[in-house]
Design a protein around this motif. Structure first.
Motif, PDB file in Angstrom:
ATOM      1  N   GLU A  33       1.670   6.112   1.387  1.00 35.10           N
ATOM      2  CA  GLU A  33       2.369   6.582   0.194  1.00 35.10           C
ATOM      3  C   GLU A  33       3.114   7.879   0.435  1.00 35.10           C
ATOM      4  OE1 GLU A  33      -0.784   6.810  -2.654  1.00 35.10           O
ATOM      5  OE2 GLU A  33      -0.853   4.642  -2.964  1.00 35.10           O
ATOM      6  N   GLY A  34       3.030   8.376   1.680  1.00 27.93           N
ATOM      7  CA  GLY A  34       3.685   9.628   2.004  1.00 27.93           C
ATOM      8  C   GLY A  34       4.250   9.623   3.413  1.00 27.93           C
ATOM      9  N   PRO A 326       4.515  12.534  -4.443  1.00 27.11           N
ATOM     10  CA  PRO A 326       5.311  11.521  -5.132  1.00 27.11           C
ATOM     11  C   PRO A 326       6.649  12.056  -5.643  1.00 27.11           C
ATOM     12  CG  PRO A 326       3.027  11.367  -5.802  1.00 27.11           C
ATOM     13  CD  PRO A 326       3.152  12.618  -4.982  1.00 27.11           C
ATOM     14  N   GLY A 327       7.696  11.300  -5.379  1.00 25.31           N
ATOM     15  CA  GLY A 327       9.030  11.681  -5.816  1.00 25.31           C
ATOM     16  C   GLY A 327       9.721  12.665  -4.898  1.00 25.31           C
ATOM     17  N   MET A 328       8.987  13.227  -3.956  1.00 26.62           N
ATOM     18  CA  MET A 328       9.545  14.228  -3.032  1.00 26.62           C
ATOM     19  C   MET A 328       9.489  13.757  -1.583  1.00 26.62           C
ATOM     20  SD  MET A 328      10.564  16.609  -5.053  1.00 26.62           S
ATOM     21  CE  MET A 328      10.902  17.971  -3.928  1.00 26.62           C
ATOM     22  N   ILE A 329       8.420  13.064  -1.219  1.00 33.65           N
ATOM     23  CA  ILE A 329       8.256  12.559   0.141  1.00 33.65           C
ATOM     24  C   ILE A 329       8.402  11.043   0.126  1.00 33.65           C
ATOM     25  CG2 ILE A 329       6.662  12.275   2.075  1.00 33.65           C
ATOM     26  CD1 ILE A 329       5.448  14.968   1.405  1.00 33.65           C
ATOM     27  N   GLU A 330       9.231  10.515   1.008  1.00 34.63           N
ATOM     28  CA  GLU A 330       9.478   9.079   1.069  1.00 34.63           C
ATOM     29  C   GLU A 330       8.205   8.341   1.483  1.00 34.63           C
ATOM     30  OE1 GLU A 330      12.198   5.849   3.580  1.00 34.63           O
ATOM     31  OE2 GLU A 330      12.465   8.014   3.889  1.00 34.63           O
ATOM     32  N   PRO A 331       7.767   7.380   0.685  1.00 35.37           N
ATOM     33  CA  PRO A 331       6.551   6.627   1.035  1.00 35.37           C
ATOM     34  C   PRO A 331       6.709   5.886   2.363  1.00 35.37           C
ATOM     35  CG  PRO A 331       7.157   6.256  -1.265  1.00 35.37           C
ATOM     36  CD  PRO A 331       8.312   6.981  -0.625  1.00 35.37           C
ATOM     37  N   GLY A 332       5.615   5.832   3.118  1.00 39.05           N
ATOM     38  CA  GLY A 332       5.593   5.083   4.366  1.00 39.05           C
ATOM     39  C   GLY A 332       6.465   5.630   5.466  1.00 39.05           C
ATOM     40  N   ALA A 370      11.549  18.967   6.667  1.00 35.44           N
ATOM     41  CA  ALA A 370      10.887  17.913   7.449  1.00 35.44           C
ATOM     42  C   ALA A 370       9.895  17.136   6.598  1.00 35.44           C
ATOM     43  CB  ALA A 370      10.175  18.518   8.655  1.00 35.44           C
ATOM     44  N   LEU A 371       9.369  17.772   5.559  1.00 32.30           N
ATOM     45  CA  LEU A 371       8.438  17.099   4.663  1.00 32.30           C
ATOM     46  C   LEU A 371       9.159  16.171   3.697  1.00 32.30           C
ATOM     47  CD1 LEU A 371       5.882  19.884   3.628  1.00 32.30           C
ATOM     48  CD2 LEU A 371       5.317  17.728   4.714  1.00 32.30           C
ATOM     49  N   THR A 372      10.232  16.673   3.127  1.00 28.43           N
ATOM     50  CA  THR A 372      10.866  15.953   2.020  1.00 28.43           C
ATOM     51  C   THR A 372      12.170  15.255   2.387  1.00 28.43           C
ATOM     52  OG1 THR A 372      12.026  17.962   1.310  1.00 28.43           O
ATOM     53  CG2 THR A 372       9.848  17.534   0.356  1.00 28.43           C
TER      54      THR A 372
END
Length: 495
Positions: A33-34, A326-332, A370-372
């Motif tokens: 999920e992240g 959620p909403g900031m980091i692309e899942p998977g 790099a996170l988001t």
């Protein structure tokens, strides 16, 4: 904001990083999920300096007025972080967040020699944390008590803690659980009776859940440094024999459960969709009794990486790093960006919209992109890598890693010993390295090491002689990085 900081969790210890004898469904879900990072590093290959680097954003070799912090702190160590220094706790507190540190501290208390019969201050409360509960040192080292805020839990003034015989009783376990130093503290019988290794993980989790429940109406930052999976390997009874990697794997299963409980608490309180959760480790896996038993069972604690905790080879300081927002980091998503534990200070400053003076940021780099996002270039161009021995402080730039000496600068014990590591154990686990033969550094091996981690992440071939111009550049960069000034040189704690 929840930062979960495991103890000695290796790069190969999670199923989302390739483990097959161990299953970590809760952390795997966070990764699904992240975002999972493949090139994340701890601030040091050793516990205490790694924690210093994480909380301050400063390389631990700059601490103590430039003398550095190199190994685990002792029983009477004064607080290693100057109280005027910006920490993660203070950063969030400055922005109005409730803050807590729940878990292993291992950064000392007080000034001068720690007096365990007086309030343990300065300590976490002077570094920006509103609340502290946990293990004051390490689960393998006395005093075997819990501390809440600045006091030993269950402390009785009429029965003060001493460091003289007769020593107080504390929980003991079979040899298979790994090394636990015999208690060297006496008195404080009630406090010692409260402490129980097999209940510690669940107790810390309960305290963290309680704190989240109490602070759910306001923004908060929880720093959750666990005792899992540091030796002794003492999972709660319900986790024993749950893995295929002995007590080592069982202890990881308990850790995964702990992560799951925090996530469930956030979900229950409607906080999960607005929370950044990070799971990472203070250093690579250690090839101690548990690590060796796990290897015999077919598990590789650091995956295909070379080396172990304490050493500068990748196995000692490349660590798992999973983030969900959620909403900031692309899942998977998966990132190969170079990042470090020291980068959390600048990154959280960016997350909370704070401008921080350069000297307070120290060596920290904002890796929020790099996170988001998916930056085209590197967010961090170079990184200093810090092992147990100062002689082996090394440098990373892009794909290149330069080590100024032979070996890894960590433990060198043979398999079967608690301090196992180095060339003997590299050969024992079947890792290959062009400098090593039959568990020893070859005669005539290069005096230093250069690796192309893009082509050879397992560090099988030392390219020192093939790229002299790169060696020269990296050697100069390392010297420059070690000599560059930082705020840590302005204050030196009394030892």
């Amino acid at each position: 904001m929840v930062l979960i900081f495991a103890d000695d969790l290796g790069y190969g210890d999670l199923s989302c990083y390739g483990a097959t004898k161990i299953q970590t469904p809760n952390i795997d879900t966070l990764a699904a999920e992240g975002r999972r990072f493949t090139d994340a590093h701890s601030a040091s290959a050793v516990c205490t300096p790694s924690r210093y680097g994480l909380l301050t954003g400063e390389y631990p070799f700059r601490a103590n007025g430039g003398e550095g912090i190199w190994g685990p702190c002792g029983h009477f160590q004064s607080l290693l972080i100057p109280t005027e220094k910006l920490t993660l706790g203070q950063l969030f507190k400055n922005k109005g967040y409730a803050t807590a540190a729940i878990g292993k501290w291992h950064l000392g208390f007080g000034t001068g020699k720690t007096d365990w019969n007086k309030p343990l201050r300065p300590g976490p409360l002077e570094l920006g944390f509103d609340y502290y509960f946990g293990v004051p040192k390490v689960n393998s080292g006395y005093p075997y008590v819990y501390v809440e805020n600045d006091s030993i839990v269950g402390y009785d003034p009429s029965d003060p803690i001493t460091f003289e015989k007769p020593f107080s009783e504390t929980t003991t376990y079979p040899e298979a659980a790994g090394k636990k130093t015999a208690n060297g503290a006496g008195g404080a019988k009630k406090a010692h009776a409260i402490y129980d290794d097999e209940k510690t993980g669940m107790l810390l989790t309960e305290k963290a859940v309680e704190w989240i429940e109490e602070n759910k109406e306001k923004p908060f930052f929880l720093y959750f440094p666990t005792t899992n999976i540091h030796h002794p390997f003492t999972p709660a009874p319900q986790f024993k024999a749950s893995s295929q990697a002995g007590l080592y794997g069982d202890f990881i299963h308990e850790f995964d459960w702990m992560v799951g409980e925090l996530v469930k608490c956030l979900e229950k309180n409607g906080l999960a969709e607005n929370s950044l959760i990070i799971v990472t480790s203070d250093n690579g896996g250690m090839f101690n009794r548990g690590g060796q038993d796990a290897f015999k069972a077919g598990h590789r604690i650091n995956g295909d990486l070379l080396g172990f905790k304490f050493g500068v080879w990748e196995g000692g300081q490349r660590v798992p790093f999973v983030a969900k927002w959620p909403g900031m980091i692309e899942p998977g998503s998966v990132s190969d960006q170079l990042i470090s534990g020291i980068d959390m200070l600048a990154t959280f400053a960016a997350v909370t919209g704070q401008e921080i003076e350069k000297d307070q940021l120290a060596d920290s780099i904002n890796v929020l992109p790099a996170l988001t996002g998916d930056p085209e270039g590197a967010v961090r161009e170079s990184l200093v890598l810090v092992p147990r021995q100062a002689s082996h402080v090394s440098i990373r730039k892009g794909k290149w890693m330069y080590i100024p000496k032979q070996g890894a600068g960590g433990f060198n014990g043979k398999p079967g010993s608690h301090g196992a590591g180095g060339p003997a154990c590299v050969s024992h686990v079947g890792s290959e390295n062009s400098d090593i033969e039959n568990g020893k550094i070859k005669k005539g091996a290069p005096p230093a090491q250069l690796y192309d981690l893009e082509a050879d992440v397992s560090q099988t071939k030392n390219l020192y002689h093939q790229y002299p111009e790169v060696v020269k550049e990296m050697k100069a960069l390392l010297a420059e990085s070690r000599s560059s000034s930082s705020s840590g040189k302005k204050a030196k704690n009394k030892q």
